[in-house]
Design a protein around this motif. Structure first.
Motif, PDB file in Angstrom:
ATOM      1  N   ALA A  72       1.051  -1.125   0.523  1.00 46.51           N
ATOM      2  CA  ALA A  72      -0.092  -0.170  -0.211  1.00 46.51           C
ATOM      3  C   ALA A  72       0.791   0.906  -0.219  1.00 46.51           C
ATOM      4  O   ALA A  72       0.665   2.584  -0.630  1.00 46.51           O
ATOM      5  N   VAL A  73       1.999   1.197   1.064  1.00 46.74           N
ATOM      6  CA  VAL A  73       2.975   2.212   0.483  1.00 46.74           C
ATOM      7  C   VAL A  73       3.513   2.863  -0.288  1.00 46.74           C
ATOM      8  O   VAL A  73       3.433   3.969  -0.866  1.00 46.74           O
ATOM      9  N   ILE A  74       3.438   1.701  -0.777  1.00 48.61           N
ATOM     10  CA  ILE A  74       4.868   1.712  -2.439  1.00 48.61           C
ATOM     11  C   ILE A  74       3.433   2.158  -3.459  1.00 48.61           C
ATOM     12  O   ILE A  74       4.220   3.138  -3.889  1.00 48.61           O
ATOM     13  N   CYS A  75       2.430   2.162  -2.966  1.00 41.27           N
ATOM     14  CA  CYS A  75       2.092   2.899  -4.437  1.00 41.27           C
ATOM     15  C   CYS A  75       1.693   4.327  -4.289  1.00 41.27           C
ATOM     16  O   CYS A  75       1.516   4.403  -5.446  1.00 41.27           O
ATOM     17  N   LEU A  76       1.931   5.113  -3.426  1.00 39.77           N
ATOM     18  CA  LEU A  76       2.021   5.962  -3.148  1.00 39.77           C
ATOM     19  C   LEU A  76       2.976   6.876  -4.121  1.00 39.77           C
ATOM     20  O   LEU A  76       2.480   7.706  -4.008  1.00 39.77           O
ATOM     21  N   ALA A  77       3.665   5.827  -4.224  1.00 35.71           N
ATOM     22  CA  ALA A  77       5.309   6.088  -4.840  1.00 35.71           C
ATOM     23  C   ALA A  77       4.821   6.158  -6.439  1.00 35.71           C
ATOM     24  O   ALA A  77       5.901   6.766  -7.375  1.00 35.71           O
ATOM     25  N   GLN A  78       4.007   5.493  -7.070  1.00 31.24           N
ATOM     26  CA  GLN A  78       4.001   5.147  -8.467  1.00 31.24           C
ATOM     27  C   GLN A  78       3.462   6.444  -9.440  1.00 31.24           C
ATOM     28  O   GLN A  78       2.623   6.723  -8.892  1.00 31.24           O
ATOM     29  N   THR A  79       4.084   5.720 -10.540  1.00 27.23           N
ATOM     30  CA  THR A  79       3.836   6.893 -11.151  1.00 27.23           C
ATOM     31  C   THR A  79       2.977   6.300 -12.253  1.00 27.23           C
ATOM     32  O   THR A  79       2.547   7.345 -13.732  1.00 27.23           O
ATOM     33  N   ASP A  80       2.880   5.259 -12.287  1.00 28.65           N
ATOM     34  CA  ASP A  80       2.608   4.519 -13.764  1.00 28.65           C
ATOM     35  C   ASP A  80       1.258   4.126 -13.079  1.00 28.65           C
ATOM     36  O   ASP A  80       0.897   2.862 -12.705  1.00 28.65           O
ATOM     37  N   LEU A  81       0.380   4.012 -13.738  1.00 30.25           N
ATOM     38  CA  LEU A  81      -0.679   3.790 -13.355  1.00 30.25           C
ATOM     39  C   LEU A  81      -1.167   2.256 -12.986  1.00 30.25           C
ATOM     40  O   LEU A  81      -1.381   1.727 -12.406  1.00 30.25           O
ATOM     41  N   LYS A  82      -0.707   1.071 -14.361  1.00 36.21           N
ATOM     42  CA  LYS A  82      -0.395  -0.273 -13.785  1.00 36.21           C
ATOM     43  C   LYS A  82       0.473  -0.964 -13.108  1.00 36.21           C
ATOM     44  O   LYS A  82       0.222  -1.608 -12.403  1.00 36.21           O
ATOM     45  N   ARG A  83       1.464  -0.361 -13.022  1.00 36.47           N
ATOM     46  CA  ARG A  83       2.676   0.037 -11.834  1.00 36.47           C
ATOM     47  C   ARG A  83       1.238  -0.340 -10.862  1.00 36.47           C
ATOM     48  O   ARG A  83       1.564  -0.901  -9.987  1.00 36.47           O
ATOM     49  N   LEU A  84       0.365   1.082 -10.610  1.00 36.51           N
ATOM     50  CA  LEU A  84       0.086   1.415  -8.930  1.00 36.51           C
ATOM     51  C   LEU A  84      -1.090   0.418  -8.374  1.00 36.51           C
ATOM     52  O   LEU A  84      -0.965  -0.817  -7.571  1.00 36.51           O
ATOM     53  N   ILE A  85      -1.688   0.021  -9.719  1.00 36.11           N
ATOM     54  CA  ILE A  85      -2.328  -1.292  -9.384  1.00 36.11           C
ATOM     55  C   ILE A  85      -1.669  -2.845  -9.436  1.00 36.11           C
ATOM     56  O   ILE A  85      -2.284  -3.500  -8.659  1.00 36.11           O
ATOM     57  N   ALA A  86      -0.565  -2.625  -9.445  1.00 34.54           N
ATOM     58  CA  ALA A  86      -0.182  -4.194  -9.531  1.00 34.54           C
ATOM     59  C   ALA A  86       0.458  -3.882  -7.952  1.00 34.54           C
ATOM     60  O   ALA A  86       0.562  -4.904  -7.479  1.00 34.54           O
ATOM     61  N   TYR A  87       0.994  -3.464  -7.648  1.00 31.52           N
ATOM     62  CA  TYR A  87       1.504  -2.813  -6.499  1.00 31.52           C
ATOM     63  C   TYR A  87      -0.075  -3.337  -5.669  1.00 31.52           C
ATOM     64  O   TYR A  87       0.522  -3.316  -4.366  1.00 31.52           O
TER      65      TYR A  87
END
Lengths: 700, 170, 507, 100
Positions: free
Chosen positions: C292-307
């Protein structure tokens, strides 16, 4: 009494309205979206009246509709509990909702998101009704989250504006912090009682009295633990310290939303919940004291902020915080009925304050009271209802707010609570500040001379552009036009209230004489105001205390649910307390009049004199900044700098890519043997042959 | 005694000729010397009562393969080697491993034990002639390998044509 | 036993293979026909799987729709299929996902169309096979076979960095699977030379051996789930895969890991599983918070959903290893929920990706103005993802947290923080994409077309169905979960009894 | 009577010379000739053994060796020609396409 058809209709009618508007609102209902919206809510109101009749007849209904979740020993149903507390809440919610829905027809007129607005408002009403009607904690949680969600939608209604989107998100996430505790509280309830059904929990509540449990390594008193965890949720939802930060920002939403959600109903859900769970709270004096102290502190804290703010809605928002604090104060000293009574009167006068403020904003297109002034001659009705609401809020005798507020202050004084006297003092201080900031608001808005001409000019231009839909974006956020959905001007706080053509016409002509074009709001808005004004005056008459010759019917009505607190105090003391708080309130009004009618330059001087105090109040005690630097920033920093950059990229990926990397490097070095020169292969072949033959020979 | 003398001559000649073949600068010379070498080997086969193979040695090697070599040498630039050093840098290593191989195999030879002799005595072969005896075995016992060999040759023919033709087109 | 007159599970497995064979003989230029064959096949498979839903006997934990034929008699290998309350919903989810994958790829896949749909159909078939197999050999066959089409889907039709992602995915999962193979062989040799999973489950294994086998199987399942810290293949694979690939990955493939824990790790090695519960819970909680925390740092849509998948699957493993009814049922339900919601989110991302060809969050903004219908759909899935009541996410997460809380209060409390952060990153994502000013890059994009709407509607219905009336789905699980827990707890009792006996002997 | 071992020694010597030639020359054609030398060395050995062991299989193997040698020469030389056409060289150290 069995569950009747009209009981079930109460929450589900607005849901029908929501479904109709969200599915076909864009194409079919469009600017007639208020028909399904208002009619369903009004239907709920009628059903609520029938329900009230049933409850007054002495019926209490607890019935399940269907079984919701079943897993092992965990069973929870969708079902309704209708008792006096529910009935009061139903009346408050449906009455306010109906009036505010009607008001919104005028306020939101012409907005492209018209159908969306009514859909959300209906959805909110549904969730709020589920919240108050549910017969178990999970349904309470459902409504709890549901109203939070609608609040998110409606705060962020002008989603093209960053501040609105931010505020919606902030409200939701801050509430999630509260819900975190609330959720754990629900789990603890299940662990302690094996059920989430109110009747079973509150029926067996004595079984947990004095129990101690291990919680995260601490041994704590079980009722205290449950009560405090549940209270966490209330702190979030009802914007108490330290989770109050979202409420002022929530004023980004359209004003009817502020009135319905952030004044009359949703924010009071916390008070309702504490009152509903009173059997648990009663078991824990410590939790009760905490509730009282937090309530009192919030009340005082918010009141001191409100006196320096300049945004008309924010002032009222802080006022809401303050009043909610009073309600918790009442609950904390055991006077739940007083808390609910104040909730009930507050709903009327605060909704009225907001809607009247909305009427003002609708006319002058700004939120800043420094750019208003002298409006009473243009908006007599608004002015009148504003005064009524303010008198009621200030606790001037005779008005609704007086009775409820007085009961709270008296309860605090007279209760057995160990912190009773302390919170009584704080409550009395609040009684001074409330009229001060409320009347400051009135005097700055309606009296004196109009100060907003310049602004109106600038505004007129912006609106003109917006209405004529220039293809090129003029101000930030105009992109909305380009997509063909543009309707509002995000550059202005409240202009989003719609009225494009209307406002544009004003802007065009009124660029030089903005003042002349301020006028009273249409009937569709003022009539609900008048109804609410009646409520703000008279709603409290059902709870006039015996000492003033009343019957305290309200408290008696709620007694089966909330019990009857034992007070110690003589009639003389009661008179004295009442007299003190009334005097102080009148003093507050007088001081406001002195500052803002007589010596209008005095406030500025005082602000300069006590600049530090002023700044602390003006910047809201720097709580937002504190959270930003202690929670938001570090979390993002951890996410960005530690987890992404170090843990994931370096450590885990280092290992993952490192192993193949090592193999790869080894292969790289082996690769050098493949020179591509045939002789080398030949030599190796020969060497291999010699070696193998020698091996075979000597190892023979 | 005469047999030993003849063997000694042929063995010496074969060794010397082999060395000559691999040391010539000009491949054409190598081919020429190799021709002589093959005749000597064919003669050696005659001593070993393998008339048919001696004939095959002359016909296939001397008549076929060497002519092929000659064509190849003529097609590519024959003079080139003369301009550059005769041996590559790995010559010393090659020499070492060749000598090593020689030593190891010679040592291994010391422990060679002959299997019991088979049925094809010299008299027997002479009686029905070498070619007939060979043919009988080849077309009965080794029929499948023989057919496979013919397939290999077919593949080689086609392969050679394809490879060479591609080059011509380019 | 199978009370239907036809071998329904075999049909489910072989129908997609049949469809892919049919596509194989299509000409490359017959693209439309190819697509229709894929669509019809997947719809037929789904319709065929519906009897599972209606005919399933919810009163027994026994395997149903069983088919058993001898396959390789020398090694006692059987073609042995069957489903119970744990696997049936996953089978249904697989057949549904196949349709959505075909639909969403309709226009976005333009190269090697034939091969793509063959891969999708084969994947479907193997997925169903994994969930139905009751013979270890057959199971492993499907488990590994699944990798091949998936590898191709990522590696051939993926984004710019697809080859890296595909190889990473392949190696990661392969390394885990190989250890499981060792475990399977040990079980075969020790458990009486049989691959029959049901037979193997009735045996008891020495504690030390259980531990070793548990970790061997753990390697395979943890990578698939993926649990922290072996999760790093997931963001890459998800990000680079084409939409359909991401959907299959999210909806089904990573469920295979959690399914493995339930089907194999718990009943086969109950004592080891119990002993390892603290470790598993710790890893789950780390996954929840970390993801969850690492999602906050994502800039890529799919990467965020992956995390976010890492975080959500952390909930699933948390529920499973809470080892109580609520936890496990919540875990299974959450597997389905996550499949629906994350699948839907990837589908949604695919819809805008087809229009903008950008996965970067900064390339969006104000989409709610441009694509209002799309924004509404995305909102529902966002809300389901953050577990709002009346959506499916709430039911699953609530049961899991309840289970976790009953197991250990600390775990429950820590896992709850994941929900706060979850709301944070999803709403922030939603805000950055849909709210605020309209980004010039998304200016004038068309809203969802009919095909895309049809793709998402079934998922919306499921989101609300499970949220409002989850008992439809929970009722499938009750007997199976109860049986599983019985197996796990009775094993401990045997252990305790044995320990007592030993103590008495010592005395 | 010449002892078998003499033939064997001769065969080994020819083979070793072939190896030496193969390893030390850089011209492809000469390398092929070296291979032929090696094959001939083997053939001598086979035929000698066939003679002394009174078994025809040795000769048949030699026969096959010659057949394969012919095929190999044909293919090999075709490759040489193709190589020469493409790279204008017959030197193996100019051909480094196999370099890793």
């Amino acid at each position: 009494m069995e569950l009747q058809f009209y009981h079930v209709l109460i929450p589900f009618l607005p849901l029908v309205g929501f479904i109709v508007n969200i599915l076909i609102g864009k194409e079919v209902t469009r600017y007639g979206a208020h028909w399904p919206g208002v009619l369903t809510v009004a239907g709920s109101w009628v059903c609520s009246l029938f329900t009230l009749r049933d409850v007054l007849a002495g019926h209490t209904i607890d019935a399940d509709l269907y079984s919701w979740i079943v897993s092992g020993t965990f069973k929870v149903s969708v079902g309704f509990l209708i008792d006096p507390l529910t009935a009061v809440m139903l009346i408050v919610v449906t009455t306010c909702a109906t009036l505010i829905h009607i008001y919104s027809i005028g306020y939101m007129h012409g907005d492209t998101g018209y159908y969306r607005f009514f859909a959300y408002l209906n959805l909110f009403t549904f969730c709020m009704l589920m919240l108050v009607m549910g017969n178990n904690f999970l349904l309470l949680y459902f409504g709890w989250e549901g109203v939070g969600l609608c609040s998110y939608f409606l705060i962020g209604y002008y989603f093209n504006k960053k501040s609105a989107a931010d505020a919606g998100k902030k409200a939701f996430i801050v509430n999630r912090f509260g819900d975190f505790g609330f959720g754990i509280g629900v789990f603890m309830v299940f662990i302690a009682f094996g059920t989430l059904h109110y009747a079973d929990v509150f029926g067996n509540v004595s079984s947990i009295a004095g129990q101690r449990v291990d919680f995260l390594g601490f041994t704590v008193d079980l009722p205290t633990l449950i009560a405090l965890l549940l209270f966490c949720g209330a702190v979030g939802k009802s914007a108490q310290i330290p989770l109050h930060v979202w409420l002022p920002d929530a004023m980004e939403g359209p004003t009817p939303v502020s009135a319905l959600i952030h004044a009359a109903t949703m924010v009071t859900a916390g008070v309702f919940m504490v009152a509903r769970c009173n059997p648990i709270f009663n078991l824990s004096p410590f939790a009760m004291d905490t509730v009282a102290i937090i309530g009192a502190a919030t009340s005082l804290f918010a009141a001191t902020i409100a006196i320096t703010q300049n945004d008309i809605k924010r002032i009222i928002a802080y006022s809401t915080c303050s009043h909610l604090g009073l309600m918790f104060l009442a609950c904390g000293v055991g006077a739940y009925a007083a808390g609910i009574f104040h909730l009930y009167t507050h709903a009327f006068f605060k909704a009225l304050l907001f809607l009247a403020a909305g009427s003002v904003i609708h006319a002058v297109h700004t939120n800043d009271i420094q750019e208003m002034g002298g409006l009473k001659k243009y908006m007599p009705i608004t002015y009148a209802v504003f005064i009524i609401a303010a008198l009621s809020a200030a606790g001037v005798p005779g008005f609704s707010g007086f009775f409820s507020k007085d009961e709270i202050i008296w309860s605090a004084y007279a209760s057995h609570s160990s912190v009773g006297k302390l919170v009584w003092l704080m409550g009395t201080a609040v009684a001074f500040f409330t009229p001060l900031y409320t009347f400051r608001l009135i005097f700055l808005t309606f009296h004196g001379t109009y100060r907003g001409g310049h602004h109106a000019e600038a505004h007129g231009h912006a609106v003109t552009h917006s209405a004529h839909a220039h293809p090129a974006p003029h101000t930030s956020g105009h992109g909305a036009h380009d997509a063909g959905h543009g309707s509002h001007d995000p550059g202005h706080d409240t202009h989003g209230s719609g009225h494009n053509t209307h406002a544009a016409g004003h802007g065009a002509q009124g660029s030089h004489h903005g003042e002349h074009h301020i006028h009273e709001s249409p009937k569709i808005m003022t009539v609900p105001l008048m109804f609410l004004a009646v409520g703000a005056v008279a709603a409290g008459w059902v709870g006039i205390p015996p000492i003033l010759g009343g019957g305290a019917h309200f408290a008696h009505f709620l007694e089966p649910v909330l019990g009857h607190p034992e007070f110690h105090g003589t009639h003389a003391e009661e008179w004295a307390v009442m007299g003190l708080s009334t005097t102080i309130a009148l003093l507050g009004i007088g001081l406001a009049a002195f500052f803002y009618l007589r010596k209008t330059d005095l406030p500025k001087k005082l602000a300069e004199q006590f600049s530090m105090l002023y700044r602390i109040s003006f910047r809201k005690y720097y709580v937002d900044e504190l959270y930003h630097y202690t929670i938001v920033k570090p979390t993002l920093w951890i996410a960005n700098s530690v987890l992404v950059a170090i843990t994931d990229a370096k450590i885990i990926e280092g290992i993952v890519n490192g192993v193949p990397g090592a193999i790869g490097r080894f292969s790289q070095s082996l690769r050098k043997i493949q020179t591509g020169i045939v002789e080398h292969y030949g030599i190796f072949m020969a060497a291999g042959a010699v070696f193998i033959l020698a091996l075979l020979y000597f190892m023979r | 005694m005469i047999q030993q003398a003849f063997f000694a001559y042929f063995a010496f000649a074969i060794t010397v000729l082999a060395l000559v073949v691999i040391t010539r600068k000009n491949p054409i010379h190598s081919v020429a010397w190799m021709l002589l070498l093959f005749f000597h080997i064919a003669a050696l086969y005659l001593f070993l009562n393998a008339e048919f193979l001696a004939a095959v040695q002359v016909i296939v090697y001397a008549g076929g393969i060497l002519v092929l070599f000659l064509f190849a040498v003529l097609l590519v630039n024959v003079r080139e080697e003369m301009r550059i050093s005769r041996f590559i840098g790995a010559g010393a290593a090659g020499f070492t491993f060749a000598v090593g191989l020689l030593v190891v195999v010679l040592m291994a030879l010391r422990s060679f034990i002959a299997a019991p002799p088979g049925m094809y005595t010299i008299e027997h072969i002479q009686q029905e002639t070498n070619a007939i005896a060979l043919g009988k075995v080849l077309y009965t016992e080794f029929l499948y390998p023989f057919e496979i060999t013919s397939l290999i040759l077919l593949v080689a023919i086609i392969g050679a044509i394809v490879l060479a033709k591609k080059g011509l087109r380019g | 036993m199978n009370h239907l007159s036809y071998p329904i599970l075999s049909l489910l497995i072989f129908l997609p293979i049949l469809g892919s064979l049919l596509i194989l003989i299509m000409r490359r230029s017959w693209e439309l026909l190819t697509k229709f064959i894929a669509l019809v096949t997947s719809i037929a498979t789904f319709l065929l799987s519906l009897p599972l839903f209606t005919e399933f006997d919810k009163t027994t934990h026994k395997m149903q729709f069983v088919e058993r034929h001898s396959w390789i008699p020398n090694w006692n290998i059987h073609y042995f299929l069957g489903v119970d309350g744990i696997s049936i919903l996953l089978v249904l989810l697989s057949t549904l996902t196949a349709i959505l994958c075909v639909l969403i790829s309709w226009e976005s896949i333009t190269k090697k169309v034939k091969e793509f749909y063959i891969s999708i159909l084969l994947t479907t078939s193997f997925m169903i096979g994994v969930f139905c197999s009751l013979d270890f050999f057959l199971f492993y066959l499907f488990w590994e076979a699944m990798l091949i089409p998936m590898f191709l889907i990522i590696g051939v039709w993926g984004g710019p960095n697809r080859v890296y992602a595909a190889i990473k995915f392949f190696l990661y999962t392969l390394v885990g699977s190989v250890l499981m193979l060792v475990g399977i062989i040990v079980l075969y040799l020790y458990g009486g030379k049989t691959f029959n999973i049901l037979d193997l489950m009735t045996r008891t294994y020495p504690y030390t051996m259980q531990l070793w086998l548990f970790w061997a199987f753990f390697a395979a399942f943890a990578v698939k789930v993926p649990m922290w810290p072996v999760h790093t293949w997931l963001p890459d694979a998800h990000t680079e895969a084409p939409t359909a690939g991401s959907v299959i990955l999210a909806a089904i493939l990573i469920k295979m890991g959690a399914y493995g824990f339930l089907r194999f790790s718990l009943p086969l090695f109950p004592e080891a599983a119990k002993a390892m519960t603290p470790v598993m819970l710790t890893l789950s909680v780390i996954a929840i918070i970390y993801g969850a925390v690492i999602c906050l740092a994502q800039t890529d849509l799919k990467r965020l959903i992956a995390y976010s998948s890492v975080s959500h699957m952390g909930f699933v493993t948390l529920g499973i290893f809470a080892l109580n009814t609520q936890g496990i049922e919540g875990g299974i339900l959450q597997m389905i929920n996550h499949g629906i919601v994350t699948g839907a989110l990837f589908l949604s991302v695919g819809i805008v990706y087809d229009r903008t060809h950008s996965r970067l969050i900064v390339d969006y903004g104000g989409l709610a103005t441009v694509m209002p219908i799309y924004a509404s759909f995305f909102m529902v899935f966002t809300l389901a993802s953050i577990g709002l009541p009346a959506t499916n996410g709430f039911i699953g997460e609530f049961l899991i947290l309840l289970g976790g809380f009953m197991k250990s209060k600390l775990v429950g409390v820590l896992a709850c923080t994941g929900i706060i952060i979850g709301a944070g990153y999803m709403l922030w994502l939603y805000q950055r994409i849909f709210f605020m000013e309209v980004n010039p890059k998304v200016y004038g994009l068309p809203d969802m077309n009919v095909r895309e709407t049809i793709t998402l509607i079934p998922l919306i219905i499921l989101v609300l169905w499970i949220g409002v009336y989850p008992n439809t789905f929970l009722s499938f699980m009750h007997p199976s979960v109860a049986h599983l827990l019985e197996r796990v707890s009775s094993a401990g009792m045997q252990e305790a009894v044995a320990a007592k006996a030993v103590l008495e002997v010592i005395r | 009577m010449v002892p078998l071992s003499w033939y064997m020694v001769l065969s080994v010597i020819v083979f070793a010379i072939g190896v030496f030639g193969f390893l030390s020359r850089r011209n492809v054609i000469l390398m092929f000739m070296s291979i032929e030398l090696m094959l001939n060395g083997v053939n001598i050995n086979l035929i000698a053994l066939s003679h002394y062991l009174q078994d025809l299989r040795g000769q048949i193997l030699a026969f096959f060796v010659i057949a394969v040698a012919a095929a190999e020469a044909a293919i090999g030389l075709a490759i040489v020609i193709a190589l020469f056409r493409n790279k204008a060289t017959a030197h193996v150290d100019d051909v480094k396409e196999l370099r890793g």
